[in-house]
Enzyme design. Sequence first.
Site, short mmCIF file in Angstrom:
data_model
loop_
_atom_site.label_atom_id
_atom_site.label_comp_id
_atom_site.label_asym_id
_atom_site.label_seq_id
_atom_site.Cartn_x
_atom_site.Cartn_y
_atom_site.Cartn_z
N GLU A 54 41.50 -12.39 -31.17
CA GLU A 54 40.22 -11.69 -31.33
C GLU A 54 40.48 -10.23 -31.64
O GLU A 54 40.95 -9.47 -30.79
CB GLU A 54 39.37 -11.82 -30.05
CG GLU A 54 38.06 -11.04 -30.13
CD GLU A 54 37.34 -10.92 -28.79
OE1 GLU A 54 37.52 -11.79 -27.91
OE2 GLU A 54 36.59 -9.95 -28.63
N ARG A 92 36.27 -2.29 -33.08
CA ARG A 92 36.08 -1.01 -32.40
C ARG A 92 36.90 0.10 -33.01
O ARG A 92 36.89 1.22 -32.53
CB ARG A 92 36.51 -1.13 -30.93
CG ARG A 92 35.62 -2.01 -30.13
CD ARG A 92 36.04 -2.02 -28.67
NE ARG A 92 35.74 -3.31 -28.12
CZ ARG A 92 36.21 -3.76 -26.97
NH1 ARG A 92 37.01 -3.00 -26.24
NH2 ARG A 92 35.88 -4.95 -26.54
N LYS A 142 30.67 -16.68 -23.69
CA LYS A 142 31.63 -15.76 -23.08
C LYS A 142 30.97 -15.20 -21.81
O LYS A 142 29.84 -14.71 -21.88
CB LYS A 142 31.93 -14.65 -24.07
CG LYS A 142 32.59 -13.40 -23.49
CD LYS A 142 32.97 -12.44 -24.60
CE LYS A 142 33.18 -11.04 -24.05
NZ LYS A 142 33.81 -10.12 -25.01
#
Length: 214
Positions: free
Chosen positions: A48, A52, A135
Amino acid sequence: MMTPEKMSETTKEICGLAPVIPVLVINEVAHAKPLGQALISGGLPVLEVTLRTPNALEIIREMSELEGGVVGAGTLLTPHDVERACEAGAKFGVSPGATETLLSACEEADLPLLPGAATSSEVMRLYERGYSAQKFFPAEANGGVAALKAIGSPLNQVSFCPTGGISPQNAQDYLALSNTLCVGGSWVAPQDMLERKDWQSITELAQAASILSA
Ligand code: 3PG
């Protein structure tokens, strides 16, 4: 148009590939391939890459070229993020929470999403829409193993990838829960090792994580 049910099938398959999904915050495009390779070689093929950092999309593109990896985009917040993640070739998406517009964008873009939820009502709303893989975020701050176990009693139709505060010390406790598919965590790719380009140590961390049992 991908249904939430179909997405959940796909995200469950992806979560079944390894007990840990590395959550990656990468600055340098040059780190994409060696880091991805180090993690895949260590037995963690699902990666993943969080959106950011300014180079995250380029990093997803590069990492996706590696043999044996399944690269997704994390920190999806808006439909624009979904569009950019798809263009970069992300195979799945992860979000810290969920909004109607984000869910619709992923469904329309055929991007399997692991949507974030932290409370029973959030879990229920997503489940009502068809998401049975979610999640659990932020896992530790939100009550940790005890909270996830408690959610699993009334909401046992939903399975989770808990993320946030997971470490080698507590990962196995999460993985032992019947409603945990795998865990997510950044500990397998520490920033100091990245800066030193210490790929061997990252492979060793990945190896240790890959033998945790889900
Ligand atoms: C994050 O927000 O970066 C992820 O949830 C990972 O959290 P962690 O750094 O606690 O593993």
